[in-house]
Write a protein that holds these residues in place. Structure first.
Motif, PDB file in Angstrom:
ATOM      1  N   THR A 104      46.856 -28.366 -83.766  1.00 12.76           N
ATOM      2  CA  THR A 104      47.680 -27.951 -84.969  1.00 12.76           C
ATOM      3  C   THR A 104      48.499 -29.103 -85.220  1.00 12.76           C
ATOM      4  O   THR A 104      48.706 -29.333 -86.517  1.00 12.76           O
ATOM      5  N   GLY A 105      49.044 -29.888 -84.364  1.00 11.65           N
ATOM      6  CA  GLY A 105      49.944 -31.032 -84.609  1.00 11.65           C
ATOM      7  C   GLY A 105      49.223 -32.097 -85.475  1.00 11.65           C
ATOM      8  O   GLY A 105      49.823 -32.769 -86.460  1.00 11.65           O
ATOM      9  N   LEU A 106      47.747 -32.031 -85.198  1.00 17.38           N
ATOM     10  CA  LEU A 106      47.144 -33.153 -86.075  1.00 17.38           C
ATOM     11  C   LEU A 106      47.236 -32.770 -87.489  1.00 17.38           C
ATOM     12  O   LEU A 106      46.963 -33.766 -88.242  1.00 17.38           O
ATOM     13  N   PHE A 107      47.122 -31.501 -88.035  1.00 16.52           N
ATOM     14  CA  PHE A 107      47.033 -31.167 -89.280  1.00 16.52           C
ATOM     15  C   PHE A 107      48.518 -30.811 -89.992  1.00 16.52           C
ATOM     16  O   PHE A 107      48.813 -31.063 -91.259  1.00 16.52           O
ATOM     17  N   VAL A 108      49.508 -30.247 -89.415  1.00 18.41           N
ATOM     18  CA  VAL A 108      50.727 -29.798 -89.870  1.00 18.41           C
ATOM     19  C   VAL A 108      51.859 -30.327 -89.311  1.00 18.41           C
ATOM     20  O   VAL A 108      52.972 -30.392 -89.567  1.00 18.41           O
ATOM     21  N   GLY A 109      51.745 -31.287 -88.208  1.00 17.84           N
ATOM     22  CA  GLY A 109      52.804 -32.191 -87.602  1.00 17.84           C
ATOM     23  C   GLY A 109      53.625 -31.331 -86.467  1.00 17.84           C
ATOM     24  O   GLY A 109      53.338 -30.069 -86.349  1.00 17.84           O
ATOM     25  N   ARG A 110      54.345 -31.843 -85.865  1.00 22.04           N
ATOM     26  CA  ARG A 110      55.084 -31.023 -84.653  1.00 22.04           C
ATOM     27  C   ARG A 110      56.467 -31.671 -84.446  1.00 22.04           C
ATOM     28  O   ARG A 110      56.651 -32.760 -85.011  1.00 22.04           O
ATOM     29  N   ASP A 111      57.340 -30.706 -84.131  1.00 20.19           N
ATOM     30  CA  ASP A 111      58.592 -31.054 -83.759  1.00 20.19           C
ATOM     31  C   ASP A 111      58.837 -31.473 -82.074  1.00 20.19           C
ATOM     32  O   ASP A 111      58.528 -30.272 -81.476  1.00 20.19           O
TER      33      ASP A 111
END
Lengths: 345, 328
Positions: free
Chosen positions: B71-78
């Protein structure tokens, strides 16, 4: 820039091969000789191939008789012993690690900076892993490539699509980076570093390198064989064999495979120097052979920082690997020309 | 045409997806233990190791780690790093274990150096390779032809890294004929002179192949009927070679060019290491030495995407040129 034989080799081979060719038929083609025989006769007349074979034989000789050659060196007057491949001789280096002797009768190529090991012994023994890795990896990847190519080309359908997809997948990976990354990972799986001696670790590393190189190096040949088989299976003699009920295995090995001997031998002969280069590159990048195995690639990596003051350390392995790979590549080209004389025009 | 395009793109996507899964399994589910490498103490206690693993997020179930990554690939992560929040915007490839910077930033900030290296190399090998190839084809069979072909064969057969290393050692360090590589952050003008040496040597090494492809392709084209027609119409030899034959002869060369550019963008590891150019290859090698898994995996992914899209572009371009490709 790929150092593995799989990547672009096959595409290049295709591109460099002429298609429509108006060259006259070679005069030495007579009836009654197999294509392999014709190629062999042509190869024997090729002077480049002859010189290259002599160079390769020289290196095989050095590798096989390394202990004997090393024992031909005389007794060292400082240490009072004969040099061997692994003994550290700190008496022979000064406080900065630089050797106090040059090329002597006891050390034909001097001694290593720092540890003072005999450089001729390191060089002669260093030919061994290069040659073994080259030949073993080429043989293994040839077997894998031919098997998968045969299966994909002959069975067609789902099998073909699966294998072709896998080939595409492997070819799109950054091979060198992955090989460098995978070697330590595979090694961790097969050997616990803590409990093993340096020699055992080195042996495990040796086989891990071969396995990793092979698993990233079979694709070119597989694709080539697949294409050839796809066209061969539609030919009359194969259809005839199938029509009279010859089992699939025999059709593959008796009817189709003999027609592929040429491309397979050519591809294998080009793979050997590619694997030798790959091994030396890995050793240079720090993911190759480890101590105490003598390796040209690692000697080059060690020697590069003192190249200006002590070039004798750097040059013998550089010349060794360059000459060996060059001779093998040119022999591979000669073999290709022998099977398909139209490529040399 | 549309079905061919869609099928080709779908195939490319499956390859990228497979690379993602395979490299994740290889690096994160494999036996490598970055905690061991990151431990500051000489002998690391189990508690300390577990603490490091927890801080890296490596103690959670694999599926959870993967879905977060995906999911980080598409929406980013913190990420929470020692109290601070590090924002990793899409496409998020994770945080470097060592620098705690987003991997995408680490890679993309070094990408210009690799691109500049590649562009120069391509210019050199195209100029040298195509011109020597055409020259050899036009003087086919003479001593000059044999020298060009033999020379390129010998030069191209020596292990590339040996040539790169010797060239770097002797022309930038012992005899500083060419300047050594600087950092791209000093500005492009300061950075470019350091690339001259790698451009020349890597360009010449790659050019050896192009000499041979161009020569073979050119010889083939020159024997075609339309070239004979052009000659018999009285068109000058220069025009026949330069205009009629060269264009047709170059199309197979262009296919290989696409693949070579992809290979260069993803595979200048050795060049960057030897000439100390701070590109993605050198960064990946550094990460390998430090077990910095997210950086290694990020580089594998990014380079796979480059290779796959380059293949796709070449295939699609070719299907426009040669309609038969679409049917196979």
């Amino acid at each position: 820039m790929s150092t593995l034989p799989g990547a672009a080799a096959e595409i290049r081979a295709e591109a460099s091969e002429p298609r429509s060719d108006a060259a006259p038929a070679p005069s030495d083609v007579r009836t009654g000789r197999s294509p392999g025989r014709v190629a062999w006769d042509r190869l024997k007349k090729d002077k480049v191939a002859l010189v290259c074979s002599a160079i390769i034989l020289f290196f095989i000789f050095v590798a096989v008789f390394a202990p004997l050659l090393v024992s031909l060196q005389s007794v060292d007057p400082i240490t009072g012993t004969k040099a061997d491949v692994s003994t550290t001789q700190t008496d022979l280096v000064d406080v900065n690690g630089y050797p106090i002797i040059g090329m002597t009768s006891a050390h034909w190529l001097g001694v290593e900076k720092g540890l003072g090991r005999d450089l001729f012994a390191r060089w002669a023994y260093g030919a061994r892993p290069s040659l073994v890795i080259g030949f073993v990896a080429a043989a293994a990847s040839t077997v894998i490539g031919v098997t998968l190519g045969l299966l994909a080309g002959y069975l067609g359908g789902v099998v073909d699509r699966a294998i072709s997809w896998f080939i595409d997948f492997m070819l799109s990976l950054p091979l060198l980076l992955l090989v460098v990354a995978v070697v330590p990972i595979v090694e961790l799986r097969f050997g616990d570093r803590g409990s093993l001696s340096a020699g055992e670790t080195s042996t495990i590393r040796f086989w891990v390198i071969i396995a990793v190189l092979v698993s990233f190096g079979w694709m070119g040949l597989a694709r080539l064989v697949r294409g050839e088989v796809k066209s061969l299976r539609e030919r009359e003699f194969v259809q005839a064999a199938r029509a009279i009920g010859v089992p699939t295995r025999q059709v593959l090995f008796r009817e189709i495979l003999p027609n592929l001997v040429g491309p397979i031998i050519v591809s294998a002969s080009i793979a050997v120097p590619a694997y030798i280069t790959a091994e030396a590159t890995l050793s240079f990048l720090g993911a190759g052979l480890v101590e105490p195995t003598a390796s040209w690639g690692r000697t080059i990596a060690d020697a590069q920082n003192s190249f200006a003051r002590y070039p004798l350390w750097l040059w013998p392995p550089v010349l060794g690997i360059s000459l060996l790979v060059l001779a093998m590549s040119l022999l591979g080209d000669s073999i290709r020309d022998a099977f398909d004389p139209n490529t040399r025009r | 045409m549309l079905t061919y395009l869609l099928r080709r793109i779908a195939l490319a996507l499956t390859v990228v997806l497979a690379t993602l899964v395979a490299s994740f399994l290889l690096f994160f589910a494999g036996p490598s233990d970055p905690a061991q490498a990151m431990c500051p103490e000489q002998r690391c206690s189990t508690d300390r190791l577990n603490q490091i693993r927890e801080s890296l997020g490596m103690n959670r179930p694999l599926i959870a780690q993967f879905s977060e990554y995906f999911t980080g690939l598409f929406v980013g992560r913190d990420f929470q790093v020692s109290g601070d929040t590090v924002q990793c915007s899409a496409p998020c490839l994770g945080l470097s274990f060592l620098t705690n910077r987003p991997v995408s930033e680490e890679i993309f900030s070094r990408f210009p150096a690799t691109v500049l290296l590649t562009v120069g190399v391509v210019v050199v090998f195209l100029l040298v390779g195509v011109s020597t190839g055409v020259l050899a084809a036009t003087v086919r069979g003479t001593a000059a032809d044999r020298m060009l072909v033999g020379g390129s064969q010998i030069f191209g057969s020596i292990p590339p890294y040996i040539l790169l290393l010797l060239f770097a050692l002797y022309t930038t360090r012992l005899y500083p004929i060419f300047p050594q590589a600087g950092s791209l952050s000093d500005g492009v003008i300061q950075f470019l002179p350091g690339l001259i040496a790698p451009w020349i040597i890597l360009g010449l090494i790659t050019a050896t192949g192009y000499t041979r492809y161009t020569r073979n392709s050119m010889i083939e084209t020159l024997s075609m009927d339309y070239v004979r027609t052009a000659r018999s119409k009285g068109i000058s030899e220069r025009k026949v070679v330069g205009k009629h034959a060269l264009r047709a002869a170059l199309s197979p060369v262009l296919t290989i060019l696409g693949l070579d550019v992809a290979a260069l963008l993803s595979g200048t590891l050795i060049t960057e290491r030897i000439f100390e150019i701070d590109g993605i290859g050198r960064r990946a090698l550094a990460a390998l030495g430090q077990d910095d898994l997210p950086v290694i995996m990020g580089t594998v992914l990014v380079t796979a995407v480059i290779v796959v899209s380059m293949n796709l572009i070449v295939d699609i371009a070719y299907s426009f040129v040669d309609p038969r490709v679409r049917l196979s």
